[in-house]
Write a protein that holds these residues in place. Structure first.
Motif, PDB file in Angstrom:
ATOM      1  N   HIS A  87     -28.932 -29.958   2.445  1.00 15.72           N
ATOM      2  CA  HIS A  87     -29.377 -29.964   1.049  1.00 15.72           C
ATOM      3  C   HIS A  87     -29.245 -31.356   0.440  1.00 15.72           C
ATOM      4  O   HIS A  87     -30.101 -31.782  -0.344  1.00 15.72           O
ATOM      5  CB  HIS A  87     -28.576 -28.947   0.238  1.00 15.72           C
ATOM      6  N   LEU A  88     -28.191 -32.090   0.809  1.00 18.97           N
ATOM      7  CA  LEU A  88     -28.019 -33.448   0.291  1.00 18.97           C
ATOM      8  C   LEU A  88     -29.045 -34.406   0.879  1.00 18.97           C
ATOM      9  O   LEU A  88     -29.535 -35.311   0.193  1.00 18.97           O
ATOM     10  CB  LEU A  88     -26.601 -33.954   0.593  1.00 18.97           C
ATOM     11  N   VAL A  89     -29.397 -34.194   2.151  1.00 20.63           N
ATOM     12  CA  VAL A  89     -30.397 -35.060   2.775  1.00 20.63           C
ATOM     13  C   VAL A  89     -31.777 -34.800   2.169  1.00 20.63           C
ATOM     14  O   VAL A  89     -32.548 -35.726   1.933  1.00 20.63           O
ATOM     15  CB  VAL A  89     -30.417 -34.851   4.305  1.00 20.63           C
ATOM     16  N   THR A  90     -32.073 -33.528   1.911  1.00 18.82           N
ATOM     17  CA  THR A  90     -33.333 -33.202   1.239  1.00 18.82           C
ATOM     18  C   THR A  90     -33.384 -33.849  -0.136  1.00 18.82           C
ATOM     19  O   THR A  90     -34.409 -34.414  -0.549  1.00 18.82           O
ATOM     20  CB  THR A  90     -33.486 -31.675   1.092  1.00 18.82           C
ATOM     21  N   LEU A  91     -32.271 -33.772  -0.858  1.00 23.87           N
ATOM     22  CA  LEU A  91     -32.191 -34.396  -2.179  1.00 23.87           C
ATOM     23  C   LEU A  91     -32.371 -35.905  -2.077  1.00 23.87           C
ATOM     24  O   LEU A  91     -33.138 -36.504  -2.844  1.00 23.87           O
ATOM     25  CB  LEU A  91     -30.850 -34.064  -2.828  1.00 23.87           C
ATOM     26  N   ALA A  92     -31.678 -36.526  -1.122  1.00 24.06           N
ATOM     27  CA  ALA A  92     -31.779 -37.978  -0.955  1.00 24.06           C
ATOM     28  C   ALA A  92     -33.211 -38.389  -0.633  1.00 24.06           C
ATOM     29  O   ALA A  92     -33.746 -39.352  -1.203  1.00 24.06           O
ATOM     30  CB  ALA A  92     -30.830 -38.451   0.138  1.00 24.06           C
ATOM     31  N   GLY A  93     -33.848 -37.672   0.282  1.00 27.46           N
ATOM     32  CA  GLY A  93     -35.218 -37.994   0.660  1.00 27.46           C
ATOM     33  C   GLY A  93     -36.183 -37.808  -0.499  1.00 27.46           C
ATOM     34  O   GLY A  93     -37.070 -38.637  -0.729  1.00 27.46           O
ATOM     35  N   GLY A  94     -36.006 -36.724  -1.246  1.00 29.75           N
ATOM     36  CA  GLY A  94     -36.876 -36.483  -2.392  1.00 29.75           C
ATOM     37  C   GLY A  94     -36.720 -37.543  -3.466  1.00 29.75           C
ATOM     38  O   GLY A  94     -37.710 -38.023  -4.046  1.00 29.75           O
ATOM     39  N   LEU A  95     -35.480 -37.934  -3.742  1.00 28.82           N
ATOM     40  CA  LEU A  95     -35.232 -38.983  -4.738  1.00 28.82           C
ATOM     41  C   LEU A  95     -35.788 -40.325  -4.277  1.00 28.82           C
ATOM     42  O   LEU A  95     -36.327 -41.100  -5.074  1.00 28.82           O
ATOM     43  CB  LEU A  95     -33.735 -39.099  -5.012  1.00 28.82           C
ATOM     44  N   LEU A  96     -35.673 -40.600  -2.980  1.00 32.18           N
ATOM     45  CA  LEU A  96     -36.189 -41.852  -2.441  1.00 32.18           C
ATOM     46  C   LEU A  96     -37.714 -41.905  -2.562  1.00 32.18           C
ATOM     47  O   LEU A  96     -38.282 -42.932  -2.951  1.00 32.18           O
ATOM     48  CB  LEU A  96     -35.762 -41.995  -0.977  1.00 32.18           C
ATOM     49  N   ALA A  97     -38.372 -40.790  -2.246  1.00 30.12           N
ATOM     50  CA  ALA A  97     -39.828 -40.730  -2.385  1.00 30.12           C
ATOM     51  C   ALA A  97     -40.239 -40.879  -3.854  1.00 30.12           C
ATOM     52  O   ALA A  97     -41.217 -41.567  -4.172  1.00 30.12           O
ATOM     53  CB  ALA A  97     -40.353 -39.410  -1.812  1.00 30.12           C
ATOM     54  N   ALA A  98     -39.482 -40.245  -4.746  1.00 25.82           N
ATOM     55  CA  ALA A  98     -39.786 -40.359  -6.181  1.00 25.82           C
ATOM     56  C   ALA A  98     -39.588 -41.798  -6.666  1.00 25.82           C
ATOM     57  O   ALA A  98     -40.367 -42.294  -7.492  1.00 25.82           O
ATOM     58  CB  ALA A  98     -38.901 -39.413  -6.982  1.00 25.82           C
ATOM     59  N   ALA A  99     -38.571 -42.479  -6.148  1.00 27.71           N
ATOM     60  CA  ALA A  99     -38.360 -43.886  -6.501  1.00 27.71           C
ATOM     61  C   ALA A  99     -39.555 -44.727  -6.073  1.00 27.71           C
ATOM     62  O   ALA A  99     -40.013 -45.608  -6.812  1.00 27.71           O
ATOM     63  CB  ALA A  99     -37.081 -44.410  -5.843  1.00 27.71           C
ATOM     64  N   GLY A 100     -40.064 -44.454  -4.877  1.00 32.18           N
ATOM     65  CA  GLY A 100     -41.229 -45.183  -4.398  1.00 32.18           C
ATOM     66  C   GLY A 100     -42.442 -44.968  -5.284  1.00 32.18           C
ATOM     67  O   GLY A 100     -43.184 -45.908  -5.591  1.00 32.18           O
ATOM     68  N   ASN A 141     -37.490 -49.592 -13.903  1.00 25.20           N
ATOM     69  CA  ASN A 141     -36.125 -49.175 -14.207  1.00 25.20           C
ATOM     70  C   ASN A 141     -35.898 -47.725 -13.764  1.00 25.20           C
ATOM     71  O   ASN A 141     -34.832 -47.387 -13.218  1.00 25.20           O
ATOM     72  CB  ASN A 141     -35.848 -49.328 -15.700  1.00 25.20           C
ATOM     73  N   LEU A 142     -36.914 -46.873 -13.978  1.00 24.16           N
ATOM     74  CA  LEU A 142     -36.835 -45.495 -13.496  1.00 24.16           C
ATOM     75  C   LEU A 142     -36.757 -45.469 -11.975  1.00 24.16           C
ATOM     76  O   LEU A 142     -35.972 -44.700 -11.396  1.00 24.16           O
ATOM     77  CB  LEU A 142     -38.063 -44.718 -13.973  1.00 24.16           C
ATOM     78  N   ALA A 143     -37.545 -46.323 -11.323  1.00 22.02           N
ATOM     79  CA  ALA A 143     -37.485 -46.406  -9.866  1.00 22.02           C
ATOM     80  C   ALA A 143     -36.086 -46.784  -9.401  1.00 22.02           C
ATOM     81  O   ALA A 143     -35.558 -46.223  -8.429  1.00 22.02           O
ATOM     82  CB  ALA A 143     -38.507 -47.427  -9.361  1.00 22.02           C
ATOM     83  N   GLY A 144     -35.486 -47.748 -10.104  1.00 28.54           N
ATOM     84  CA  GLY A 144     -34.124 -48.148  -9.748  1.00 28.54           C
ATOM     85  C   GLY A 144     -33.133 -47.017  -9.921  1.00 28.54           C
ATOM     86  O   GLY A 144     -32.245 -46.816  -9.078  1.00 28.54           O
ATOM     87  N   LEU A 145     -33.269 -46.255 -11.005  1.00 26.57           N
ATOM     88  CA  LEU A 145     -32.372 -45.127 -11.238  1.00 26.57           C
ATOM     89  C   LEU A 145     -32.495 -44.084 -10.123  1.00 26.57           C
ATOM     90  O   LEU A 145     -31.487 -43.591  -9.596  1.00 26.57           O
ATOM     91  CB  LEU A 145     -32.691 -44.500 -12.597  1.00 26.57           C
ATOM     92  N   LEU A 146     -33.734 -43.757  -9.758  1.00 27.26           N
ATOM     93  CA  LEU A 146     -33.953 -42.778  -8.686  1.00 27.26           C
ATOM     94  C   LEU A 146     -33.434 -43.306  -7.351  1.00 27.26           C
ATOM     95  O   LEU A 146     -32.878 -42.556  -6.543  1.00 27.26           O
ATOM     96  CB  LEU A 146     -35.450 -42.459  -8.586  1.00 27.26           C
ATOM     97  N   TRP A 147     -33.598 -44.600  -7.116  1.00 28.87           N
ATOM     98  CA  TRP A 147     -33.133 -45.224  -5.881  1.00 28.87           C
ATOM     99  C   TRP A 147     -31.610 -45.172  -5.783  1.00 28.87           C
ATOM    100  O   TRP A 147     -31.046 -44.899  -4.721  1.00 28.87           O
ATOM    101  CB  TRP A 147     -33.620 -46.668  -5.841  1.00 28.87           C
ATOM    102  N   VAL A 148     -30.958 -45.420  -6.902  1.00 28.27           N
ATOM    103  CA  VAL A 148     -29.491 -45.351  -6.934  1.00 28.27           C
ATOM    104  C   VAL A 148     -29.026 -43.922  -6.655  1.00 28.27           C
ATOM    105  O   VAL A 148     -28.088 -43.701  -5.869  1.00 28.27           O
ATOM    106  CB  VAL A 148     -28.965 -45.837  -8.298  1.00 28.27           C
ATOM    107  N   ALA A 149     -29.676 -42.941  -7.283  1.00 30.71           N
ATOM    108  CA  ALA A 149     -29.315 -41.549  -7.055  1.00 30.71           C
ATOM    109  C   ALA A 149     -29.547 -41.167  -5.597  1.00 30.71           C
ATOM    110  O   ALA A 149     -28.738 -40.444  -4.987  1.00 30.71           O
ATOM    111  CB  ALA A 149     -30.122 -40.641  -7.982  1.00 30.71           C
TER     112      ALA A 149
END
Length: 220
Positions: A87-100, A141-149
């Motif tokens: 679940h954490l990996v799915t979250l990380a991947g989703g947040l990374l894609a959203a940052a992109g 800035n939003l991209a950075g926030l999502l990337w950090v998360a």
């Protein structure tokens, strides 16, 4: 050999491609004065108008970097069922894609500025440029926030050595400081020097993903 290894290698290639492309873009932007501060749209238009080819080259690298980051996040999510904390990996991947995707929105604004710079005397062009720049700055800035998360979730959920996990947490803190910086400037917005400090604070996040990409490539 399971099919997890080709996915690991693809994730590694995408993460390293993103790192190289973004560093190449930053290496063009910072010394050339193309940071495009929203507090001075006139100067931003002039800078782009004087160096349109360089601006477009930097944008090409940046688009490649954000696209690669988006794809890496999607591939990371697709392989999450094999991880100890899926679940954490799915979250990380989703947040990374959203940052992109947020980063691509930022680049779209900067591309629009290129067209505005070609018509500096058009009616209200400075006002439109200010709105475009402001939107682009908050998109990144939003991209950075999502990337950090995404970094925090990846450091917590991906299998990795303890040292790399701690480094990921430290990188996330550094990136979080970069995200907070624009909020400290009030209505005036960040200066060019403050934006460059933000780039420097995001660098540990980029390097951490580069190290992670290298581990994926070496995975057997």
């Amino acid at each position: 050999m399971t099919d997890a290894n080709p996915r690991n290698r693809l994730t590694g290639v995408l993460l390293l491609t993103s790192l190289v492309a973004m560093i190449a873009g930053a290496a063009i932007v910072v010394p050339s004065g193309l940071t495009l501060n929203s507090a001075d749209p006139g100067a931003a238009l002039a800078a782009v108008g004087e160096q349109p080819g360089l601006h477009l080259t930097e944008l090409a690298f940046d688009v490649l970097g954000w696209l690669a980051l988006t794809a890496a996040g999607l591939v990371m999510s697709a392989r999450s069922a094999r991880a100890p904390e899926p679940h954490l990996v799915t979250l990380a991947g989703g947040l990374l894609a959203a940052a992109g995707l947020a980063g691509l929105l930022h680049d779209a604004g900067n591309l629009a500025l290129t067209q505005l710079a070609a018509r500096p005397t058009a009616p209200a062009v400075a006002t439109v440029a200010w709105a475009v720049l402001l939107t682009a700055k908050w998109a990144v800035n939003l991209a950075g926030l999502l990337w950090v998360a995404a970094t925090a979730a990846a450091a917590a959920g991906l299998p990795m050595p303890a040292g790399l996990r701690v480094a990921g947490a430290a990188a996330a803190l550094s990136g979080a400081a970069a995200v907070v910086l624009p909020w400290t400037t009030g209505t005036g917005g960040p200066t060019a020097a403050l934006e460059q400090l933000g780039y420097a604070l995001h660098l540990p996040v980029m390097i951490w993903y580069g190290v992670l990409g290298g581990r994926y490539l070496r995975h057997r």
